[in-house]
Design an enzyme around this catalytic site. Sequence first.
Site, PDB file in Angstrom:
ATOM      1  N   GLY A  19     -20.475   6.908   2.189  1.00  3.41           N
ATOM      2  CA  GLY A  19     -19.432   7.146   1.256  1.00  3.41           C
ATOM      3  C   GLY A  19     -19.880   7.161  -0.125  1.00  3.41           C
TER       4      GLY A  19
ATOM      5  CE  LYS B 161      -4.504   0.778   0.528  1.00  3.33           C
ATOM      6  NZ  LYS B 161      -5.600  -0.236   0.049  1.00  3.33           N
TER       7      LYS B 161
ATOM      8  N   GLY C 128     -17.939   8.064  -2.901  1.00  2.00           N
ATOM      9  CA  GLY C 128     -16.974   7.962  -3.882  1.00  2.00           C
ATOM     10  C   GLY C 128     -17.211   6.944  -4.937  1.00  2.00           C
ATOM     11  CG  ASN C 129     -14.582   3.929  -8.182  1.00  2.45           C
ATOM     12  OD1 ASN C 129     -15.648   3.917  -9.031  1.00  2.45           O
ATOM     13  ND2 ASN C 129     -13.972   3.107  -7.870  1.00  2.45           N
TER      14      ASN C 129
ATOM     15  N   GLY D 112     -18.913   3.809  -3.626  1.00  2.00           N
ATOM     16  CA  GLY D 112     -20.143   3.981  -2.804  1.00  2.00           C
ATOM     17  C   GLY D 112     -21.098   4.206  -3.881  1.00  2.00           C
TER      18      GLY D 112
HETATM   19  N1  GLU Z   1      -7.290   0.075  -3.436  1.00  2.00           N
HETATM   20  C1  GLU Z   1      -7.951  -1.359  -3.676  1.00  2.00           C
HETATM   21  C2  GLU Z   1      -7.992  -2.075  -2.351  1.00  2.00           C
HETATM   22  O1  GLU Z   1      -7.830  -1.570  -1.350  1.00  2.00           O
HETATM   23  C3  GLU Z   1      -7.710  -2.135  -5.096  1.00  2.00           C
HETATM   24  C4  GLU Z   1      -6.015  -2.507  -4.840  1.00  2.00           C
HETATM   25  C5  GLU Z   1      -5.606  -2.943  -6.152  1.00  2.00           C
HETATM   26  O2  GLU Z   1      -6.317  -3.029  -7.061  1.00  2.00           O
HETATM   27  O3  GLU Z   1      -4.562  -3.294  -6.091  1.00  2.00           O
HETATM   28  O4  GLU Z   1      -8.355  -3.304  -2.373  1.00  2.00           O
END
Ligand code: GLU
Length: 407
Positions: A209, A97, A211-212, A214
């Site tokens: 939420g 992350k 956003g994308n 929600g």
């Molecule tokens: N950000 C999304 C998650 O938390 C997708 C992560 C990804 O596709 O690598 O699962």
Amino acid sequence: MAQEQLYACAKLLDLEDDVVRMLENPMQQVQVSVPVKMDDGTTNVFQGFRVMYNNVLGPAKGGIRFHPEETVDTVRALAAWMTWKCALLDLPLGGGKGGIICNTKELSEGELERLSRSYIDRIWKFIGPDVDVLAPDVYTTPQIMVWMMDEYSKLSGKNQFGVLTGKPIIAGGSAGRGDATAMGGMYTIREASKELGIDLSKTTIAIQGFGNVGSSVATLSQEFFGATVVAVSDSKGGVYNPDGLNIQEVIKHKAETKSVINAPNTQTITNNEVLELDVDIIIPAALENAITKDNAGNIKAKILAELANGPTTPEADEILYNNGVHVIPDFLCNAGGVTASYFEMVQNMYMYYWTAEEVYERLDKKMTKAYHEVLYASKNHNVNMRMGAYAVAVTRVVDAMKLRGWI
Ligand code: GLU
């Protein structure tokens, strides 16, 4: 929170101390200063992070968040959850992350592009299609992904579409990726409602939420389930109509005014009230720590579908379990995003692209299988769904570490 959950799982599975030592902290944590030339000619320096939590199953995978209150601790926890998420979905990927402390609402388009490129300039040695693969997350968009992919490609001297996922289709993205997190969550809600004997076409839903994820789940749950979405909220507050919201109208209102508040035919409620409404399903789709010991007891819904990462604290989990709320835990419920990201990586490698139908069909199979593995594990161990998910995911990671001789 992430460590506390891991320790509970270690106890459940009777894991050895050395195994826990390998898993309680990330393998690698990078912090970088990210200089950006601002529109007024000054240079601002932002702090950025990229954490590789564990890569025993494959290249690390996970999103990048742009948030004013980002901390390395949050990124670390989110990277741990990515590890369990990928393992649970049986993806050949580890967990990672990233994040930058910034407020996208205060940046111009040009500043946002320079920030995205500068971040890649600082971390590019630590990422790559077979090392660590980035993706969108809170306040990061497909456009930001393209800037980052382009910068990485320039630095490495060739097109490298596979360094990140969530790209627009014309720039190496996958059909269906945009709605995949919401769609994946829908498949798990469908399975849960079968288990609980709930008729989805008669359910009411409240979503925190917008956003994308929600807004997408709001639209899809009306379209596919015929359910009634009675409340949604964003960072400024929520809107409610007991007879059901017109989601397209709310989306339009948000696009025009930057908030859902005062959308036509709605009454205003708070973010907390959204979660405590007398509805069948609540869907936290915003940030972590939305459900704590202070409000968990007030939740009336039968199903809590966690499309956000880390929305429920361990104390709240216990209250929900005792009250019989069926929790679809985050790294199961929201795994549709990373699963479609994995499909995007595969398509980038093959240079052969699937239709949205093919993506959703494969996504459905993966999500449904994972849901039932978690349900089985939770019944088998007599624990809540989150611990069931931990049991499945951690076992896979530990088995691979043992086979590879890491422990
Ligand atoms: N950000 C999304 C998650 O938390 C997708 C992560 C990804 O596709 O690598 O699962």
